[in-house]
Design a protein around this motif. Structure first.
Motif, PDB file in Angstrom:
ATOM      1  N   HIS A 174      -5.565  -0.954   3.685  1.00  0.00           N
ATOM      2  CA  HIS A 174      -5.188  -1.223   2.525  1.00  0.00           C
ATOM      3  C   HIS A 174      -4.919  -0.055   1.628  1.00  0.00           C
ATOM      4  CE1 HIS A 174      -6.427  -5.924   2.569  1.00  0.00           C
ATOM      5  NE2 HIS A 174      -6.144  -5.352   3.791  1.00  0.00           N
ATOM      6  N   SER A 175      -4.615  -0.179   0.391  1.00  0.00           N
ATOM      7  CA  SER A 175      -4.534   0.681  -0.419  1.00  0.00           C
ATOM      8  C   SER A 175      -5.710   1.844  -0.668  1.00  0.00           C
ATOM      9  CB  SER A 175      -4.128   0.448  -2.006  1.00  0.00           C
ATOM     10  OG  SER A 175      -5.023  -0.326  -2.435  1.00  0.00           O
ATOM     11  N   LYS A 176      -6.966   1.379  -0.627  1.00  0.00           N
ATOM     12  CA  LYS A 176      -7.974   1.927  -0.814  1.00  0.00           C
ATOM     13  C   LYS A 176      -8.263   2.949   0.515  1.00  0.00           C
ATOM     14  CE  LYS A 176     -10.016  -1.788  -1.447  1.00  0.00           C
ATOM     15  NZ  LYS A 176      -8.873  -2.375  -1.740  1.00  0.00           N
ATOM     16  N   ASN A 177      -8.070   2.410   1.640  1.00  0.00           N
ATOM     17  CA  ASN A 177      -8.234   3.171   2.935  1.00  0.00           C
ATOM     18  C   ASN A 177      -7.126   4.327   2.714  1.00  0.00           C
ATOM     19  OD1 ASN A 177      -8.657   0.340   3.318  1.00  0.00           O
ATOM     20  ND2 ASN A 177      -9.355   0.669   5.295  1.00  0.00           N
TER      21      ASN A 177
ATOM     22  N   ALA B 105       2.121   1.613  -2.269  1.00  0.00           N
ATOM     23  CA  ALA B 105       2.972   2.875  -1.517  1.00  0.00           C
ATOM     24  C   ALA B 105       3.091   2.496  -0.166  1.00  0.00           C
ATOM     25  CB  ALA B 105       2.087   4.214  -1.526  1.00  0.00           C
ATOM     26  N   VAL B 106       3.540   3.620   0.886  1.00  0.00           N
ATOM     27  CA  VAL B 106       3.811   3.260   2.114  1.00  0.00           C
ATOM     28  C   VAL B 106       3.595   4.574   2.788  1.00  0.00           C
ATOM     29  CG1 VAL B 106       6.396   3.755   1.938  1.00  0.00           C
ATOM     30  CG2 VAL B 106       5.370   2.253   3.837  1.00  0.00           C
ATOM     31  N   ASP B 107       3.319   4.443   4.304  1.00  0.00           N
ATOM     32  CA  ASP B 107       3.162   5.467   5.176  1.00  0.00           C
ATOM     33  C   ASP B 107       4.479   5.807   5.691  1.00  0.00           C
ATOM     34  OD1 ASP B 107       2.510   7.339   7.246  1.00  0.00           O
ATOM     35  OD2 ASP B 107       0.743   6.230   7.944  1.00  0.00           O
ATOM     36  N   PHE B 108       5.407   6.138   4.849  1.00  0.00           N
ATOM     37  CA  PHE B 108       6.823   6.249   5.109  1.00  0.00           C
ATOM     38  C   PHE B 108       7.469   7.109   6.535  1.00  0.00           C
ATOM     39  CE2 PHE B 108      11.296   7.971   4.878  1.00  0.00           C
ATOM     40  CZ  PHE B 108      11.779   6.952   4.355  1.00  0.00           C
ATOM     41  N   ASP B 109       6.912   8.270   6.824  1.00  0.00           N
ATOM     42  CA  ASP B 109       7.207   8.693   7.839  1.00  0.00           C
ATOM     43  C   ASP B 109       6.805   7.910   9.158  1.00  0.00           C
ATOM     44  OD1 ASP B 109       8.339  10.876   6.594  1.00  0.00           O
ATOM     45  OD2 ASP B 109       6.560  11.963   6.708  1.00  0.00           O
ATOM     46  N   ARG B 110       5.598   7.158   9.381  1.00  0.00           N
ATOM     47  CA  ARG B 110       5.303   6.568  10.465  1.00  0.00           C
ATOM     48  C   ARG B 110       6.123   5.400  10.659  1.00  0.00           C
ATOM     49  NH1 ARG B 110       0.519   5.718  12.907  1.00  0.00           N
ATOM     50  NH2 ARG B 110      -0.623   7.035  11.071  1.00  0.00           N
ATOM     51  N   PHE B 111       6.806   4.657   9.594  1.00  0.00           N
ATOM     52  CA  PHE B 111       7.640   3.333   9.682  1.00  0.00           C
ATOM     53  C   PHE B 111       9.163   3.782   9.673  1.00  0.00           C
ATOM     54  CE2 PHE B 111       3.573   1.872   8.194  1.00  0.00           C
ATOM     55  CZ  PHE B 111       3.378   0.953   9.169  1.00  0.00           C
TER      56      PHE B 111
ATOM     57  N   VAL C 295      11.589   3.287  -1.024  1.00  0.00           N
ATOM     58  CA  VAL C 295      10.271   3.390  -0.747  1.00  0.00           C
ATOM     59  C   VAL C 295      10.206   5.210  -0.338  1.00  0.00           C
ATOM     60  CG1 VAL C 295       9.617   1.246  -0.339  1.00  0.00           C
ATOM     61  CG2 VAL C 295      10.386   2.635   1.615  1.00  0.00           C
ATOM     62  N   ARG C 296      11.093   5.961  -0.144  1.00  0.00           N
ATOM     63  CA  ARG C 296      10.979   7.228   0.320  1.00  0.00           C
ATOM     64  C   ARG C 296       9.863   8.093  -0.380  1.00  0.00           C
ATOM     65  NH1 ARG C 296      14.186   9.808   3.779  1.00  0.00           N
ATOM     66  NH2 ARG C 296      16.026   8.112   3.366  1.00  0.00           N
ATOM     67  N   ASN C 297       9.979   7.723  -1.695  1.00  0.00           N
ATOM     68  CA  ASN C 297       8.997   8.690  -2.613  1.00  0.00           C
ATOM     69  C   ASN C 297       7.896   7.906  -3.158  1.00  0.00           C
ATOM     70  OD1 ASN C 297      10.906  11.105  -2.610  1.00  0.00           O
ATOM     71  ND2 ASN C 297      12.474   9.931  -3.806  1.00  0.00           N
ATOM     72  N   CYS C 298       7.633   6.735  -2.236  1.00  0.00           N
ATOM     73  CA  CYS C 298       6.263   6.096  -2.789  1.00  0.00           C
ATOM     74  C   CYS C 298       5.426   6.128  -1.519  1.00  0.00           C
ATOM     75  CB  CYS C 298       6.815   4.698  -2.757  1.00  0.00           C
ATOM     76  SG  CYS C 298       7.692   4.078  -4.273  1.00  0.00           S
ATOM     77  N   THR C 299       4.937   7.384  -1.255  1.00  0.00           N
ATOM     78  CA  THR C 299       3.895   7.582  -0.271  1.00  0.00           C
ATOM     79  C   THR C 299       2.717   7.662  -0.515  1.00  0.00           C
ATOM     80  OG1 THR C 299       3.946  10.095  -0.448  1.00  0.00           O
ATOM     81  CG2 THR C 299       5.752   9.024   0.804  1.00  0.00           C
ATOM     82  N   TRP C 300       1.798   7.463   0.345  1.00  0.00           N
ATOM     83  CA  TRP C 300       0.652   7.416   0.040  1.00  0.00           C
ATOM     84  C   TRP C 300      -0.150   8.957  -0.327  1.00  0.00           C
ATOM     85  CZ3 TRP C 300      -1.407   3.189  -1.425  1.00  0.00           C
ATOM     86  CH2 TRP C 300      -0.977   2.049  -0.631  1.00  0.00           C
TER      87      TRP C 300
END
Length: 438
Positions: free
Chosen positions: A49-52, A222-228, A387-392
């Motif tokens: 989740h976001s906290k993790n 946000a998103v782990d963009f590179d992973r997905f 979402v490219r610039n919405c990374t964790w």
């Protein structure tokens, strides 16, 4: 009992060197602090989740204790998942305190989650504080930043000598159907935390917009963009044989799912296959042979399964109050792949470019057919740009800077973000692109 489960201080404090990863090379705006987070979920049993995501980054320069969910009371005895939930929590209790590879500590405190009784609540508070004070002593945590993401922690926050209290609201807590605790008690705890916190961080757009709390802050998901965004080199063997086209969903499956819609679509379009990945409640029963369910797979392996998906879907129950406030991180993960996305009308994503919204079974079928027939490379690029610039990494830095600002007394009531306002557009997306959402 606490001492019996406690490993030696030496064994817990080994390997203080942070893992060699890209996270260590980034600055997140906060260092040298102790952070205690009361999470709304367990570290072990959920995709992050976001906290993790945020706390494992802040842990590179701060000491972090992640407290697994102290729950919002026992589930109702009539809940089909009652024994499953109890068993899963007992397994988590056995781990008690562990240091995880992400360089932070995870605690599943032993508790008596009877919040509807004054005596039970007092006993629970005493038991939890006994463990927390002991662990804070062992880990050398003094005057922590306390991050609360579950209302039932309201009884604890004033007894930890916190230098700062943050309250994260990520759901419409009183509408949660997993707990037998009354909505009245949940609302009272929620209000207590909102009054006590220096900042109330809302993870959902609808939650934020309905709030009248002056010291609120919109903490966008946000998103782990590179992973997905990076396609896996191969497809997981257990799904490679499923005929195409494939509609994909991953995540928990419980009362939020619109199973009747899924079954009707499966009946009317038997050539479509559904790939459902995640923990499934006993409430959810799939009967159609073209709906394939597999249990939760490791987060790191998801791209190998997503590679076989043609259209990602979010078939959530539209009449459920709890889900209507959701911010569903998985939708951002879907978007990062660039593949078509068809979802129920979740407020969070109504204006998001590239997302197809449905409200009826007919609209769902039409949206999927359109995605299979008409999707283009330009559509794929648009979805990823959202979402490219919405990374964790970006979000962790935002939170680190927010905490640092609060510690310096620089977050006045009404200041809704570090820039003094709420982001109305998703990063990287122009107003023109938002207007073209289909």
């Amino acid at each position: 009992m606490v001492a019996a489960r406690m490993q030696s201080k030496r064994s817990l404090m080994i390997d203080q060197k942070k893992p060699d990863s890209p996270l260590n090379k980034a600055g997140y705006g906060l260092s040298g602090e102790s952070i205690i987070c009361f999470a709304g979920e367990d570290w072990w049993y959920h995709h992050p989740h976001s906290k993790n995501h945020i706390l494992k980054r802040l842990a590179t320069q701060n000491k972090v204790l992640f407290v697994n969910s102290i729950t919002m009371g026992l589930p109702s005895a009539s809940n089909p998942d009652f024994f499953l939930k109890i068993w899963r929590k007992l397994r988590s209790y056995i781990r008690w305190l562990r240091r995880v590879p992400e360089a932070l500590y995870v605690l599943t405190p032993i508790s008596v989650p009877i919040y509807g009784s004054r005596i039970g609540r007092a006993l629970n508070r005493w038991l939890l504080l006994l463990q927390l004070h002991f662990i804070m002593l062992v880990l050398g945590m003094r005057r922590p930043v306390v991050w609360v993401a579950i209302p039932t922690a309201a009884d604890l926050v004033d007894s930890l000598e916190a230098k700062l209290i943050l309250y994260q609201v990520s759901d419409k807590y009183e509408a949660n159907e997993d707990s037998a605790l009354s909505a009245k008690i949940i609302r009272e705890m929620d209000q207590q935390l909102k009054q006590r916190a220096a900042v109330v961080m809302y993870s959902g757009r609808k939650l934020f917009e309905e709030s009248d709390v002056p010291h609120r802050y919109f903490l966008e998901q946000a998103v782990d963009f590179d992973r997905f965004a990076t396609e896996a080199p191969d497809t997981a063997a257990e799904v490679a044989g499923i005929p195409r086209p494939v509609l994909g969903y991953f995540g928990a499956m419980d009362y939020v799912m619109d199973v009747p819609l899924m079954e009707e679509v499966a009946r009317r379009r038997p050539q479509w296959r559904w790939l459902m990945i995640g923990r499934k409640s006993n409430l959810v029963q799939f009967k159609s042979p073209n709906i394939h369910h597999i249990k939760t797979r490791p987060y790191a392996d998801l791209p190998r399964y997503m590679r076989h998906v043609d259209v990602f879907v979010l078939p959530w129950n539209q009449s459920n109050t709890f889900t209507s406030y959701g911010s569903a991180i998985k939708v951002r993960e879907y978007l990062a792949t660039g593949k078509p996305v068809v979802i129920s009308p979740l407020y969070e994503y109504l204006k998001t470019p590239g997302v197809r919204i449905y409200r009826t079974t007919e609209e769902f079928i039409a949206a999927v057919e359109s995605a299979l027939r008409e999707d283009t490379p330009a559509d794929r690029a648009l979805r990823q740009s959202v979402v490219r610039n919405c990374t964790w990494d970006i979000r962790a830095k935002e939170v680190g800077e927010l905490i640092a600002k609060c510690l310096k007394g620089q977050f006045p009531p009404g200041d809704l973000s570090l820039n003094g306002g709420v982001r109305e557009e998703l990063p990287g997306v122009t107003s023109r692109q938002q207007a073209s959402t289909g």
